[in-house]
Design a protein around this motif. Structure first.
Motif, PDB file in Angstrom:
ATOM      1  N   ALA A  17       0.836  -1.214   0.000  1.00  0.00           N
ATOM      2  CA  ALA A  17       0.000   0.000   0.000  1.00  0.00           C
ATOM      3  C   ALA A  17       0.868   1.260   0.000  1.00  0.00           C
ATOM      4  O   ALA A  17       0.532   2.245  -0.669  1.00  0.00           O
ATOM      5  N   THR A  18       1.979   1.236   0.711  1.00  0.00           N
ATOM      6  CA  THR A  18       2.892   2.382   0.757  1.00  0.00           C
ATOM      7  C   THR A  18       3.537   2.608  -0.604  1.00  0.00           C
ATOM      8  O   THR A  18       3.627   3.746  -1.086  1.00  0.00           O
ATOM      9  N   VAL A  19       3.970   1.520  -1.229  1.00  0.00           N
ATOM     10  CA  VAL A  19       4.614   1.618  -2.546  1.00  0.00           C
ATOM     11  C   VAL A  19       3.605   2.089  -3.587  1.00  0.00           C
ATOM     12  O   VAL A  19       3.887   2.984  -4.394  1.00  0.00           O
ATOM     13  N   PHE A  20       2.414   1.522  -3.579  1.00  0.00           N
ATOM     14  CA  PHE A  20       1.362   1.931  -4.509  1.00  0.00           C
ATOM     15  C   PHE A  20       1.079   3.422  -4.378  1.00  0.00           C
ATOM     16  O   PHE A  20       1.044   4.147  -5.371  1.00  0.00           O
ATOM     17  N   ASN A  21       0.917   3.904  -3.151  1.00  0.00           N
ATOM     18  CA  ASN A  21       0.633   5.318  -2.919  1.00  0.00           C
ATOM     19  C   ASN A  21       1.765   6.206  -3.433  1.00  0.00           C
ATOM     20  O   ASN A  21       1.521   7.293  -3.960  1.00  0.00           O
ATOM     21  N   ALA A  22       2.996   5.747  -3.310  1.00  0.00           N
ATOM     22  CA  ALA A  22       4.146   6.523  -3.784  1.00  0.00           C
ATOM     23  C   ALA A  22       4.143   6.680  -5.300  1.00  0.00           C
ATOM     24  O   ALA A  22       4.756   7.606  -5.830  1.00  0.00           O
ATOM     25  N   ILE A  23       3.430   5.802  -5.990  1.00  0.00           N
ATOM     26  CA  ILE A  23       3.339   5.886  -7.450  1.00  0.00           C
ATOM     27  C   ILE A  23       2.167   6.763  -7.886  1.00  0.00           C
ATOM     28  O   ILE A  23       2.295   7.552  -8.814  1.00  0.00           O
ATOM     29  N   VAL A  24       1.040   6.657  -7.235  1.00  0.00           N
ATOM     30  CA  VAL A  24      -0.155   7.384  -7.691  1.00  0.00           C
ATOM     31  C   VAL A  24      -0.286   8.791  -7.112  1.00  0.00           C
ATOM     32  O   VAL A  24      -0.977   9.628  -7.689  1.00  0.00           O
ATOM     33  N   ASP A  25       0.376   9.069  -5.995  1.00  0.00           N
ATOM     34  CA  ASP A  25       0.246  10.361  -5.312  1.00  0.00           C
ATOM     35  C   ASP A  25       1.395  11.284  -5.712  1.00  0.00           C
ATOM     36  O   ASP A  25       2.551  11.015  -5.388  1.00  0.00           O
ATOM     37  N   PRO A  26       1.104  12.388  -6.395  1.00  0.00           N
ATOM     38  CA  PRO A  26       2.185  13.266  -6.856  1.00  0.00           C
ATOM     39  C   PRO A  26       3.005  13.890  -5.729  1.00  0.00           C
ATOM     40  O   PRO A  26       4.175  14.200  -5.918  1.00  0.00           O
ATOM     41  N   SER A  27       2.418  14.048  -4.542  1.00  0.00           N
ATOM     42  CA  SER A  27       3.202  14.603  -3.438  1.00  0.00           C
ATOM     43  C   SER A  27       4.284  13.627  -2.994  1.00  0.00           C
ATOM     44  O   SER A  27       5.314  14.033  -2.461  1.00  0.00           O
ATOM     45  N   GLU A  28       4.081  12.343  -3.219  1.00  0.00           N
ATOM     46  CA  GLU A  28       5.114  11.329  -2.960  1.00  0.00           C
ATOM     47  C   GLU A  28       6.065  11.211  -4.156  1.00  0.00           C
ATOM     48  O   GLU A  28       7.277  11.193  -3.995  1.00  0.00           O
ATOM     49  N   MET A  29       5.486  11.129  -5.357  1.00  0.00           N
ATOM     50  CA  MET A  29       6.302  10.934  -6.563  1.00  0.00           C
ATOM     51  C   MET A  29       7.276  12.088  -6.782  1.00  0.00           C
ATOM     52  O   MET A  29       8.351  11.898  -7.351  1.00  0.00           O
ATOM     53  N   SER A  30       6.928  13.263  -6.304  1.00  0.00           N
ATOM     54  CA  SER A  30       7.816  14.421  -6.483  1.00  0.00           C
ATOM     55  C   SER A  30       9.094  14.304  -5.654  1.00  0.00           C
ATOM     56  O   SER A  30      10.026  15.076  -5.838  1.00  0.00           O
ATOM     57  N   ASN A  31       9.155  13.336  -4.770  1.00  0.00           N
ATOM     58  CA  ASN A  31      10.354  13.106  -3.978  1.00  0.00           C
ATOM     59  C   ASN A  31      11.371  12.203  -4.665  1.00  0.00           C
ATOM     60  O   ASN A  31      12.484  12.032  -4.157  1.00  0.00           O
ATOM     61  N   TYR A  32      10.983  11.597  -5.800  1.00  0.00           N
ATOM     62  CA  TYR A  32      11.930  10.692  -6.444  1.00  0.00           C
ATOM     63  C   TYR A  32      11.831  10.643  -7.971  1.00  0.00           C
ATOM     64  O   TYR A  32      12.670  10.022  -8.620  1.00  0.00           O
ATOM     65  N   PHE A  33      10.840  11.300  -8.595  1.00  0.00           N
ATOM     66  CA  PHE A  33      10.684  11.147 -10.042  1.00  0.00           C
ATOM     67  C   PHE A  33      10.326  12.437 -10.747  1.00  0.00           C
ATOM     68  O   PHE A  33      11.078  12.936 -11.556  1.00  0.00           O
ATOM     69  N   ILE A  34       9.164  12.984 -10.468  1.00  0.00           N
ATOM     70  CA  ILE A  34       8.684  14.182 -11.157  1.00  0.00           C
ATOM     71  C   ILE A  34       8.889  15.406 -10.281  1.00  0.00           C
ATOM     72  O   ILE A  34       9.130  15.287  -9.076  1.00  0.00           O
ATOM     73  N   GLU A  35       8.760  16.573 -10.897  1.00  0.00           N
ATOM     74  CA  GLU A  35       8.758  17.824 -10.119  1.00  0.00           C
ATOM     75  C   GLU A  35       7.335  18.138  -9.667  1.00  0.00           C
ATOM     76  O   GLU A  35       7.090  18.392  -8.492  1.00  0.00           O
ATOM     77  N   THR A  36       6.397  18.100 -10.623  1.00  0.00           N
ATOM     78  CA  THR A  36       4.994  18.381 -10.310  1.00  0.00           C
ATOM     79  C   THR A  36       4.079  17.514 -11.173  1.00  0.00           C
ATOM     80  O   THR A  36       4.499  16.962 -12.195  1.00  0.00           O
ATOM     81  N   SER A  37       2.827  17.431 -10.746  1.00  0.00           N
ATOM     82  CA  SER A  37       1.771  16.760 -11.502  1.00  0.00           C
ATOM     83  C   SER A  37       0.488  17.542 -11.298  1.00  0.00           C
ATOM     84  O   SER A  37       0.296  18.172 -10.250  1.00  0.00           O
ATOM     85  N   THR A  38      -0.397  17.481 -12.277  1.00  0.00           N
ATOM     86  CA  THR A  38      -1.678  18.176 -12.157  1.00  0.00           C
ATOM     87  C   THR A  38      -2.691  17.382 -11.345  1.00  0.00           C
ATOM     88  O   THR A  38      -3.803  17.860 -11.127  1.00  0.00           O
TER      89      THR A  38
END
Length: 151
Positions: A17-38
């Motif tokens: 569940a933690t890993v899944f959330n890190a992929i779908v939630d931009p506030s998590e993904m911005s810590n390792y992949f993207i800068e921002t998401s809409t």
């Protein structure tokens, strides 16, 4: 000729569940992949990703989301080519999740092989950066690709 697919996988010492959330939630993904998401990755939505090292904004059309085991989306994974990306998560028990990414298909040509090399490297980097963030709180991507920015 066989079609080419970029593939990468890694095991992360965190619950599925933690890993899944890190992929779908931009506030998590911005810590390792993207800068921002809409927005959050949800089935039927198109979100736009901005990467820290590039000026371009990338539209991502989310096809399916099956929490917490898979996310499937399409994007321009190669110039002029809409490609499907499948991210599959497997609960390995003991606070551990295996993440596998498959992107494709591209023709088995010189251009396709160049794409395969670059995108396989990119997805391996995505996974390594996510692992570093989720397990150790380290933002590996920060500054890593500054050399790619126009001077």
């Amino acid at each position: 000729m066989n079609e080419l697919q970029a593939k990468a996988g890694i095991q992360i010492s965190r619950p599925i569940a933690t890993v899944f959330n890190a992929i779908v939630d931009p506030s998590e993904m911005s810590n390792y992949f993207i800068e921002t998401s809409t927005g959050k990755m949800e089935a039927g939505k198109t979100v736009t990703w901005k990467f820290p090292e590039f000026a371009d904004k990338v539209p991502v059309t989310v096809l399916t989301v099956h929490a917490p085991v898979s996310i499937v989306f399409e994007w321009e994974g190669a110039p002029g080519n809409q490609l499907k990306v499948e991210i599959h998560l497997e609960d390995r028990g003991g606070n551990s999740t295996v993440v596998k990414v498959i992107e494709g298909d591209m023709p088995n040509t010189e251009a396709g092989i160049k794409w395969l090399r670059g995108n396989t490297e990119g997805w391996a980097n995505f996974l390594a950066c996510m692992k570093a963030w989720l397990e150790y709180g380290i933002h590996l991507r920060q500054g890593a690709f500054d050399y790619m920015k126009p001077a």
